[in-house]
Design a protein around this motif. Structure first.
Motif, short mmCIF file in Angstrom:
data_model
loop_
_atom_site.label_atom_id
_atom_site.label_comp_id
_atom_site.label_asym_id
_atom_site.label_seq_id
_atom_site.Cartn_x
_atom_site.Cartn_y
_atom_site.Cartn_z
N ILE A 8 0.86 -1.03 -0.02
CA ILE A 8 -0.09 -0.16 0.04
C ILE A 8 0.76 1.13 -0.04
O ILE A 8 1.68 1.45 0.86
N SER B 137 -5.48 6.49 -5.27
CA SER B 137 -4.50 5.69 -4.52
C SER B 137 -3.97 4.83 -5.41
O SER B 137 -4.53 4.20 -6.39
N ASN C 293 -1.83 0.67 -5.28
CA ASN C 293 -1.31 -0.28 -4.47
C ASN C 293 -0.36 -1.02 -5.32
O ASN C 293 -0.81 -1.27 -6.56
C1 LIG Z 1 -5.09 0.18 -1.67
O1 LIG Z 1 -5.23 -0.24 -0.36
C2 LIG Z 1 -6.07 0.46 0.43
C3 LIG Z 1 -5.82 -0.27 1.73
O2 LIG Z 1 -6.10 -1.66 1.64
C4 LIG Z 1 -7.42 0.64 0.09
O3 LIG Z 1 -8.24 1.32 0.60
C5 LIG Z 1 -7.50 1.45 -1.58
O4 LIG Z 1 -8.77 1.16 -1.94
C6 LIG Z 1 -6.49 0.47 -2.33
N1 LIG Z 1 -6.17 1.06 -3.64
C7 LIG Z 1 -6.41 0.53 -4.87
C8 LIG Z 1 -6.22 1.36 -6.24
O5 LIG Z 1 -6.47 -0.66 -4.91
#
Ligand SMILES: *[C@@H]1O[C@H](CO)[C@@H](O)[C@H](O)[C@H]1NC(C)=O
Ligand SMILES: *[C@@H]1O[C@H](CO)[C@@H](O)[C@H](O)[C@H]1NC(C)=O
Length: 419
Positions: free
Chosen positions: A65, A74, A76
Motif C-alpha cells: 500500500i 490511491s 497499490n
Molecule cells: C489500496 O489499499 C487500500 C488499503 O487496503 C485501499 O483502501 C485502496 O482502495 C487500495 N487502492 C487500490 C487502487 O486498490
C-alpha cells in the motif's frame, strides 16, 4: 515479511561462504570485516546443507500500500502471482523463449531483457513495478529484499508515478496513462535523462552513452566484450569474483582514459560491482545439490546475448537461458539477497580498490569526489548508503518517493540492515 527476509539472508550469506571459502587466496584478500563475516557464516554450513534440499513455502506477498497523496487516486503495488522459492526448472510451458519484435523495448540490462524474452515481464519491454517485483524473484531467484531494492532504483530512474510503468529500453509513451501529464514524461531506463541512476558508465558489454549517437546506454559493444572474454581466459575461462575484480578495474581505466564524461561515483558504480556478480551468483544453472554450474564464458555469453562471430568480434543476439542437455535451466535454490550481492560487490572492489569520482574536463581529468570505498566498510553500511541515495535527489515526485519507501518497508530493508 521482515522475519522471512532475515532467515533468507542468513541462508544466502552461508551459501556464498562455501564458494568463497573454496578459494583460500581469495579469502586472504578480503578486508578483515568481510573475512569475519565469512568465518562466522562458515561455521553454520552444515546446518545450511541439510536445509538446502528443502522446498521453501511460496511467498504470497500482499499488495504493497502506497500512502495516498491528496488529489491523486490511491495506488497499490500488486504482484501478478505467488512467488515460489527454491530450485525450479525454467522455461515452462507458460514461459517459452521468443525473440523480441521490432516495436519491443530492450536495453542494456541482460537480466531485464531476458525476463521479457521469456514473458516473465511484458514481452514488449514495458513493465510495471508489481510485475518486476514478481519476475525478479520468480525467474531470476532474487530474494524479496534485493528485488525490491532494484525496483526502487527503477522508480528513482524511470517509473511513471501514476501508472507504475517503466520502459526497459528507451523512452516510450506506452508508460503513460491519463494522469501522467501531471508529471514530466519518464525516460526509458537506458535513455540519457536516466543516466547514472540505474544505467551507469563502464558496462561489461554495452557502450558508454557518451559514445552513442542517441546517448542511450543500450548499445552492445563487441570490443568491450572481447576485452572481458580475454580477462576471463586468464582465469580458466571463468567469470568469477577474480574476473569481476579485474573487469571492473579495466572498465575504470577505460572510462577515465577514454570517456570525457566518465562518472565513476561510489553509489551508482556499486550497482555494477554488485550486478556483475550475477555472472556467478545467478546466471549459471543450479545443480541438484544447490551448488551452481561453472560461470563459463559460454554460459554468461548465452545469458547476455553475446554471439561469438569466430573472428574476435561479437554480435548481440536475444538473451537466452544457458540450459543443460535437458533443455532446462535451474533457478537458484536459495534466493539471492541484497546482503549477498553487497558482500560480493565489496569483495570485488577490494581486489583492486580505486578512487571514486568523475572526469571533470575531458579524458584523464579525474577528480576524486563523494563517498570512497573503505576496507572496513560493512555490508550493512553499504546497503544503508545505497538506500540513502534512493531517498536523495531524484525522483522529484512525491508519489515516486512514496513508492520507494513502500517498497523498502515491505521488504524490511531498513530493519534487516539496521539503517
Ligand atoms: C489500496 O489499499 C487500500 C488499503 O487496503 C485501499 O483502501 C485502496 O482502495 C487500495 N487502492 C487500490 C487502487 O486498490
Ligand atoms: C565501444 O567501446 C569503446 C570503449 O569505450 C569505444 O571507444 C567505442 O567507440 C565503442 N564502439 C562503438 C561501436 O560504439
Amino acid at each position: 515479511m521482515v522475519r522471512i527476509s532475515l532467515s533468507i539472508l542468513s541462508l544466502a550469506l552461508c551459501g556464498c561462504v562455501r564458494r568463497v571459502a573454496s578459494f583460500p587466496s581469495m579469502l586472504d584478500s578480503l578486508p578483515p570485516s568481510l573475512r569475519e563475516i565469512v568465518d562466522r557464516e562458515h561455521q553454520s554450513i552444515g546446518r545450511i546443507e541439510k536445509r538446502q534440499g528443502q522446498v521453501a513455502p511460496p511467498l504470497n506477498i500482499p499488495p504493497i500500500i502506497v500512502p495516498p497523496i491528496p488529489g491523486l487516486p490511491s495506488i497499490n503495488i500488486t504482484l501478478p502471482g505467488v512467488v515460489t522459492t527454491g530450485r525450479k526448472a525454467i522455461p515452462d510451458s507458460a514461459h517459452p523463449f521468443a525473440a523480441p519484435g521490432p516495436t519491443d523495448q530492450r536495453g542494456g540490462c541482460p537480466g531485464l531483457n531476458i525476463m521479457a524474452n521469456y514473458g516473465y515481464i511484458n514481452r514488449n519491454g514495458i513493465t510495471d513495478v508489481g510485475e518486476l517485483l514478481y519476475a525478479q524473484q520468480e525467474m531470476l531467484g532474487f530474494a524479496l529484499d534485493f528485488a525490491a531494492f532494484l525496483v526502487a532504483l527503477g522508480v528513482k530512474s524511470s517509473v511513471d508515478p501514476t501508472t507504475l510503468k517503466m520502459s526497459i529500453g528507451t523512452t516510450d509513451s506506452r508508460t503513460s496513462g491519463p494522469l501522467s501529464g501531471l508529471f514530466p514524461q519518464v525516460p526509458g531506463l537506458f535513455s540519457y535523462p536516466a543516466h547514472t541512476k540505474y544505467e551507469v558508465d563502464g558496462s561489461l558489454a554495452y557502450t558508454d552513452e557518451c559514445f552513442t549517437s542517441d546517448h542511450s546506454g543500450g548499445h552492445f559493444n563487441s570490443t568491450i566484450w572481447a576485452i572481458n572474454v580475454a580477462i576471463a581466459q586468464t582465469y580458466g575461462g571463468l567469470m568469477n569474483i577474480e574476473f569481476n575484480g579485474d573487469a571492473r578495474y579495466a572498465a575504470y581505466q577505460r572510462c577515465v582514459s577514454q570517456n570525457p564524461t566518465c562518472t565513476w561515483q561510489f553509489e551508482p558504480q556499486l550497482i555494477f560491482y554488485g550486478g556483475e556478480t550475477f555472472t556467478w551468483t545467478s546466471i549459471p544453472s543450479t545443480k541438484e545439490d544447490g551448488t551452481r554450474e561453472h560461470a563459463t564464458i559460454d554460459v554468461v555469453s548465452t545469458f547476455i546475448g553475446a554471439h561469438d562471430n569466430g573472428d574476435g568480434t561479437y554480435s548481440h543476439v536475444p538473451e537466452r537461458l544457458p540450459v543443460g542437455s535437458d533443455g532446462l535451466w535451474y533457478r537458484r535454490s536459495i534466493p539471492l539477497t541484497l546482503g549477498e550481492v553487497g558482500e560480493q560487490g565489496l569483495a570485488s572492489i577490494s581486489r583492486h580498490p580505486v578512487q571514486f569520482g568523475v572526469n571533470s574536463n575531458g579524458v584523464n581529468t579525474f577528480l576524486v569526489s563523494g563517498t570512497q570505498f573503505s576496507p572496513t566498510m560493512t555490508v550493512n553500511a553499504l546497503v544503508c548508503l545505497l538506500v540513502a541515495t534512493l531517498n536523495a535527489q531524484t525522483p522529484p515526485t512525491l508519489p515516486g518517493q512514496r513508492i520507494i519507501d513502500a517498497l523498502l518497508n515491505a521488504a524490511g530493508i531498513r530493519t534487516t540492515y539496521g539503517c
